[in-house]
Design an enzyme around this catalytic site. Structure first.
Site, mmCIF file in Angstrom:
data_model
loop_
_atom_site.group_PDB
_atom_site.id
_atom_site.type_symbol
_atom_site.label_atom_id
_atom_site.label_comp_id
_atom_site.label_asym_id
_atom_site.label_seq_id
_atom_site.Cartn_x
_atom_site.Cartn_y
_atom_site.Cartn_z
ATOM 1 N N HIS A 54 -2.491 -3.169 -6.420
ATOM 2 C CA HIS A 54 -2.799 -2.793 -5.126
ATOM 3 C C HIS A 54 -4.538 -2.922 -5.308
ATOM 4 C CE1 HIS A 54 -3.833 0.166 -2.044
ATOM 5 N NE2 HIS A 54 -3.388 -0.925 -1.285
ATOM 6 N N GLU A 88 -5.370 -0.567 -8.234
ATOM 7 C CA GLU A 88 -4.164 0.474 -8.694
ATOM 8 C C GLU A 88 -3.153 -0.264 -9.268
ATOM 9 O OE1 GLU A 88 -4.878 4.368 -5.620
ATOM 10 O OE2 GLU A 88 -3.864 2.651 -4.782
ATOM 11 N N SER A 121 0.734 -1.289 0.071
ATOM 12 C CA SER A 121 -0.167 0.069 -0.010
ATOM 13 C C SER A 121 0.606 1.311 0.040
ATOM 14 C CB SER A 121 -0.791 0.013 1.287
ATOM 15 O OG SER A 121 -1.563 -1.024 1.385
ATOM 16 N N ASN A 162 -4.787 5.656 -0.990
ATOM 17 C CA ASN A 162 -4.118 5.540 0.348
ATOM 18 C C ASN A 162 -3.538 7.296 0.583
ATOM 19 O OD1 ASN A 162 -5.100 3.307 0.995
ATOM 20 N ND2 ASN A 162 -3.146 2.271 0.972
HETATM 21 N N1 LIG Z 1 -5.357 -4.429 5.201
HETATM 22 C C1 LIG Z 1 -5.833 -3.751 4.102
HETATM 23 O O1 LIG Z 1 -6.943 -2.927 4.292
HETATM 24 C C2 LIG Z 1 -4.760 -3.640 2.834
HETATM 25 C C3 LIG Z 1 -5.436 -3.045 1.494
HETATM 26 C C4 LIG Z 1 -4.566 -3.048 0.540
HETATM 27 C C5 LIG Z 1 -3.079 -3.479 0.406
HETATM 28 N N2 LIG Z 1 -2.794 -4.019 1.654
HETATM 29 C C6 LIG Z 1 -1.359 -4.489 1.725
HETATM 30 O O2 LIG Z 1 -1.471 -5.760 1.749
HETATM 31 C C7 LIG Z 1 -0.320 -6.499 2.176
HETATM 32 C C8 LIG Z 1 -0.926 -7.500 3.478
HETATM 33 O O3 LIG Z 1 -1.533 -6.810 4.387
HETATM 34 P P1 LIG Z 1 -2.676 -7.543 5.105
HETATM 35 O O4 LIG Z 1 -3.430 -6.476 5.822
HETATM 36 O O5 LIG Z 1 -3.367 -8.529 4.393
HETATM 37 O O6 LIG Z 1 -1.742 -8.268 6.169
HETATM 38 P P2 LIG Z 1 -2.044 -9.474 7.040
HETATM 39 O O7 LIG Z 1 -1.255 -9.192 8.366
HETATM 40 O O8 LIG Z 1 -3.458 -9.381 7.385
HETATM 41 O O9 LIG Z 1 -1.588 -10.863 6.558
HETATM 42 C C9 LIG Z 1 -0.349 -11.022 6.352
HETATM 43 C C10 LIG Z 1 -0.052 -12.244 5.864
HETATM 44 O O10 LIG Z 1 0.995 -12.815 5.399
HETATM 45 C C11 LIG Z 1 1.588 -14.075 5.939
HETATM 46 N N3 LIG Z 1 3.160 -13.889 5.906
HETATM 47 C C12 LIG Z 1 4.056 -13.246 6.540
HETATM 48 N N4 LIG Z 1 5.239 -13.661 6.231
HETATM 49 C C13 LIG Z 1 4.917 -14.561 5.067
HETATM 50 C C14 LIG Z 1 6.144 -15.297 4.369
HETATM 51 N N5 LIG Z 1 7.242 -15.187 4.555
HETATM 52 N N6 LIG Z 1 5.446 -16.075 3.364
HETATM 53 C C15 LIG Z 1 4.295 -16.365 3.432
HETATM 54 N N7 LIG Z 1 3.222 -15.573 4.141
HETATM 55 C C16 LIG Z 1 3.751 -14.786 5.041
HETATM 56 C C17 LIG Z 1 1.146 -14.050 7.407
HETATM 57 O O11 LIG Z 1 1.114 -15.174 7.886
HETATM 58 C C18 LIG Z 1 -0.171 -13.304 7.350
HETATM 59 O O12 LIG Z 1 -1.119 -14.359 7.169
HETATM 60 C C19 LIG Z 1 0.565 -5.286 2.868
HETATM 61 O O13 LIG Z 1 1.575 -4.774 2.084
HETATM 62 C C20 LIG Z 1 -0.656 -4.128 3.035
HETATM 63 O O14 LIG Z 1 -0.059 -3.001 2.948
HETATM 64 C C21 LIG Z 1 -3.549 -4.192 2.859
#
Ligand SMILES: NC(=O)c1ccc[n+]([C@@H]2O[C@H](COP(=O)([O-])OP(=O)(O)OC[C@H]3O[C@@H](n4cnc5c(N)ncnc54)[C@H](O)[C@@H]3O)[C@@H](O)[C@H]2O)c1
Length: 596
Positions: free
Chosen positions: A142, A154, A121, A192
């Protein structure tokens, strides 16, 4: 010819990853879904199953299609399972070093032609890409939360991403039924960059006890038509993720203080209060992962329709003024069964206001929202006067005269002499400090702000502004009155912009700055906020409706009161106002409305 994506890999099955898996599998694409450990894999599998089961229960997905969807997903621990996919989307936590390590590993595991995408993000896609030997095949894709629902994607190209890769990914987005905006690699991209300053500001208001979580969220939902309030949205995003995004945006985005995470956020993350995913964030949820909010110690007590917290009984209401707001407010009170005394500066003005109220009530009858008897009852409850002396026996006065401090102060000094003791005196000011008006009387404890929104008969929100001198009883009375009007009264402190304008206008101003910097177009920015964040209108659509002059005036006041450099009005906004491009009312603002 566009590349064929028949199998994609998703790394990390948390909040976003599980949703991204669903998006691909729903569209007939095979998915290899990868996690770091068996328990994490199980959680991801359960999230996907929960989401598709809910879709079936809501009738949005056939049971057979759900089963086929699940058959298309292959779960695995470790990146090795991704050796033959056509595209990988990484959705692991928002840490640059972690993402770089994963991309280096993906580079080794995946076929040379595989496209490697990140769902980051806020991190630099460029910095992630250089961890591989194929930066030209690295791109940002994204998605928005929840991925299966939000239409926007995006697509982020770096200076080295190959144009073919961009075109292939754009075609893929279309195949997924998504709308994409393609942009360069900048912190926070479009949505964002515009969203997180607002979210952080809302957390700051909560931390400062400026308003309760319920009131901040209700204000933005009801005042701006947003699908959820900022604190509920933080819980959905995940506070750890939100913290990392803010922190990166602060460091990458020119150290704008508005992106420096509010200290409370860090404390909540440290305490394990991560939002929905951990069952507790700003709100408490039925269980981890559940969207259902349950009451906790901060939940306000239900009043069961009775008078709460020493609220005073109100039967007769005076409304002073003859403009749009006064007219709407008279109608609202009369319809709710109050006796209303309307006071204007002359019987001619009273006759006009009376006509306007009648016209509006008649429209209600024509539209079937009001019976003729209700209309006649409401009109019968209003008396029309041109002298303040008729306010001697009212229980509440709502002032809605011109937005000039000297005029309002003089009026409140007169009300102080005329009205009986114990009356609540309310001003509808949207920009003046309520305490200035209160101190024009000898009873500042009884003075509140009642900030109605335009059109008053329609908008469901009222901001109840308490000054540092307002008594709890006067605040409770004002709030109880709002409830009897069928409106939600949110209580807040006496600061420029109250809740809604203070959170809304800096975001609009930021959108203007983004346009001015040529990062994106007005159309794409509007799209991003509507399709990525569920806003009813994009920022430029809204600015043209509100009026650029009005928006500039509000933004200037916020800037002057809070001295926040990031609130400085965008030069482009100032220039458009100077040029007379004020929005729809002058047929030209950010867009040309002359042909519509
Ligand atoms: N939460 C949101 O609203 C949102 C929206 C758009 C983009 N994002 C982006 O998406 C990405 C993930 O965010 P999230 O909120 O889903 O995080 P999250 O913490 O909910 O999930 C992350 C997952 O990654 C896994 N993980 C960690 N290390 C790993 C590895 N080495 N190999 C495989 N899996 C691994 C974890 O076990 C976890 O299940 C981030 O870059 C975030 O910025 C988040």
């Amino acid at each position: 010819m566009a590349r064929d994506f028949s199998t994609v890999g998703v790394v990390g099955l948390g909040t976003m990853g599980a949703g991204i898996v669903e998006v691909f599998a729903r569209n007939g694409i095979d998915v290899v879904a990868v996690e770091i450990s068996e328990p994490a894999l199980e959680r991801g599998r359960a999230t996907l199953a929960g989401s598709t089961d809910r879709a079936v229960a809501k009738g949005k997905l056939a049971a057979a299609d759900r089963d086929a969807l699940h058959e298309r997903v292959h779960f695995a621990v470790g990146l090795d399972a991704l050796h033959s996919v056509d595209l990988v989307i990484e959705a692991v936590p928002e840490h640059l070093d972690l993402k770089q390590r994963i991309f280096a590993e993906l580079d080794r595991v995946c076929r040379p032609e595989t496209i490697l995408a990140t769902n980051t993000s806020s991190l630099s896609v460029t910095e992630i890409s250089v961890a591989t030997s194929r930066p030209n095949q690295v791109i940002g894709i994204h998605f928005f939360n929840p991925a299966p629902v939000m239409k926007l994607v995006e697509v982020v190209r770096t200076v080295v991403t190959s144009p073919e890769v961009v075109a292939d990914v754009e075609a893929l987005c279309a195949r997924l039924g998504k709308v994409d905006v393609t942009i360069n690699d900048r912190a926070g991209f479009i949505a964002n960059a515009l969203l997180f300053g607002y979210l952080n500001h809302a957390v700051g208001m909560f931390e400062a006890h400026y308003a309760t979580r319920e009131d901040i969220d209700a204000a933005m939902k009801l005042g701006c038509g947003l699908p959820m309030g900022p604190l509920a949205l933080m819980d959905l995003i995940g506070l750890d993720t939100a913290y990392e995004i803010l922190d990166t945006m602060y460091r990458r985005g020119g150290r704008d203080r508005r992106h420096a995470p509010v200290p409370l956020l860090k404390q909540m993350v440290t305490a394990g209060l991560l939002g929905r995913k951990s069952g507790r964030g700003f709100y408490t949820y039925e269980r981890p992962g559940s969207p259902v909010v349950v009451p906790d110690e901060a939940t306000p007590p239900a009043t069961d329709g009775g008078l709460a917290d020493g609220a005073r009984a109100i039967a007769k209401v005076g409304v002073v003024g003859s403009g749009t707001m006064a007219t709407g407010i008279i109608e609202v009170f009369a319809k709710a069964g109050y006796e209303v005394v309307s006071v204007t500066r002359g019987m001619e003005k009273s006759a006009k206001v009376c006509e306007a109220v009648k016209t509006s009530l008649n429209k209600g009858v024509v539209r079937g929202k009001l019976t003729e008897a209700d209309r006649d009852g409401a009109l019968g409850r209003i008396s029309w006067s041109a002298t303040l002396d008729h306010l001697a026996d009212v229980d509440l006065v709502v002032e809605a005269v011109v937005e000039e401090l000297s005029v309002k102060k003089a009026l409140f000094a007169s009300l102080d002499e005329i009205c009986k003791p114990g009356v609540v005196l309310a001003t509808t000011t949207s920009s003046l400090p309520v305490i200035d008006v209160a101190m024009a009387t000898h009873r500042p404890a009884d003075v509140v702000g009642l900030h109605f929104f335009n059109p008053a008969p329609v908008m469901p929100l009222v901001e109840v502004v308490r000054t540092i001198r307002t008594s709890p009883e006067a605040t409770a009375t004002a709030r109880a009155v709002c409830a009897t009007l069928g409106k939600t009264g949110v209580v807040c402190g006496d600061r420029s912009g109250f809740i809604v304008n203070a959170l809304l206008f800096p975001y609009l101003n930021d959108a203007v700055k983004m346009l001015e910097a040529s990062y994106s177009t007005a159309d794409d920015i509007d799209h991003a906020m509507k399709l990525g964040c569920g806003y009813p209108m994009g920022p430029f659509e809204l600015l043209d409706v509100v009026g650029l002059d009005v928006s500039l005036a509000i933004q200037r006041e916020l800037y002057l009161e809070l001295r926040e450099p990031g609130f400085a009005p965008a030069p482009l906004l100032e220039h458009l106002v100077t040029a007379g491009y004020l929005g729809r009312k002058t047929r030209r603002g950010f867009r040309d409305h002359s042909h519509r």
